[in-house]
Enzyme design. Structure first.
Site: not given
Ligand code: SF4
Length: 249
Positions: A116-117, A199, A227
C-alpha cells in the site's frame, strides 16, 4: 553542472560542515528549479518550508496525497500556505482508493501495508523526482535506525539524484523551539497524544508508549516502521520491494 555520486562523495565533508540553514541556501542557489522539497507537514519540514519561503519561495514544495491524510493535516497545509505565502503541490497515486480496492481488495493497509505504501507513496515519489537534480527531506537521525544511517547530503541511488537532509542532526526540541520562535503551527494531532502523523488508518495515539520512539503509533501491530521513501539503497524490482502491479495503467 550535472551532479553524480562522485560529486556528492567529493563534496560531502565540505558541505556537511555547513549549518542546516547554510546547506539549504547552498542547495537553493546550486540546483534552482531542479530542487524540490518533500513535505509531510511534520515539524521539521515546516521549518524547511519557512526557510524556503524566505530564501526562494518559488521552489517546488510537494506532498504525497495518499487520499488518506487526516483532515487536521490538510487544515495545517492550508494555514501554512497562507502564513508562508507558498503553494504546496499534491502528488497523487495513479490508483484511486476505489481502484486499489478493486485490484488488491479493500483496506490493503490493514492486511499488508508494505505494498500500500509502495503504491500510494513510493511510486508517486519516484515519478515526482524524475527529471529533478536534487530533493530535500526533513528526516532526523533520532527518528529511527534507518534514518540514523543517512547523511546530510547523499546520492539517492533509487531515484538517481542528490538528496539533502539538512536537519539530520537536529533534535525535536530544537525544531520545536525554532517553530515557536517563528510563531509557526504544528499539526494539532501532535498535541493530542500522536507522536508522528501519517495516514489515518496507520496512525494511532502513542501517549505513554515506551517503544517506537518518535515514530511510535505508526503501523501499530506491524513490524513496519518506514513507508519506504527513505529506505536505502533500493532499486526497482529488487527483493523486498513490492512490484508495481497497479501502476501499469
Ligand atoms: S501509511 Fe498510507 S500508504 Fe502506507 S499503508 Fe498506511 S494507508 Fe497505505
Amino acid at each position: 553542472m550535472n551532479w553524480t555520486p562522485e560529486t556528492v562523495a567529493a563534496r560531502r565533508s565540505e558541505l556537511e560542515a555547513l549549518s542546516a540553514e547554510e546547506l539549504v541556501e547552498f542547495a537553493l542557489e546550486t540546483f534552482g528549479d531542479g530542487l524540490v522539497l518533500a513535505t509531510s507537514f511534520g515539524p521539521q519540514t515546516i521549518l524547511l518550508m519557512d526557510w524556503i519561503a524566505r530564501l526562494r519561495p518559488q521552489t517546488e514544495v510537494f506532498y504525497l496525497d495518499t487520499g488518506l491524510l487526516f483532515e487536521e493535516t490538510h487544515a495545517l497545509r492550508r494555514e501554512l500556505e497562507q502564513r508562508l505565502g507558498i503553494r504546496t503541490r499534491p502528488v497523487t497515486p495513479l490508483l484511486s482508493l476505489e481502484e486499489q480496492a478493486e485490484t488488491f481488495g479493500s483496506e490493503l493497509w490493514s492486511r499488508d501495508p508494505e505494498p500500500c505504501c509502495f503504491l500510494r507513496k513510493v511510486l508517486p515519489l519516484r515519478r515526482q523526482l524524475q527529471g529533478k537534480q536534487a530533493w530535500m527531506s526533513g528526516i532526523r537521525a533520532t527518528q529511527s535506525a534507518d534514518r540514523a544511517a543517512a547523511s546530510m547530503i547523499e546520492w539517492d541511488e533509487t531515484n538517481g539524484l542528490v538528496k539533502l537532509n539538512p536537519l539530520l542532526d537536529w533534535t525535536r526540541e530544537q525544531i520545536d523551539a525554532r517553530l515557536e520562535a517563528r510563531g509557526l503551527p504544528v499539526n494539532s494531532l501532535l498535541k493530542q497524544g500522536y507522536r508522528s502523523v501519517g495516514c489515518r488508518p496507520c496512525t494511532v495515539r502513542a501517549d505513554g508508549q515506551d517503544e517506537g520512539g518518535e515514530r511510535a503509533g505508526r503501523w501499530a501491530g506491524f513490524a513496519k516502521t518506514e513507508c519506504g521513501l527513505h529506505r536505502r539503497p533500493t532499486r526497482p524490482g529488487t527483493a523486498g520491494e513490492p512490484q508495481p502491479v497497479g501502476e501499469s495503467r
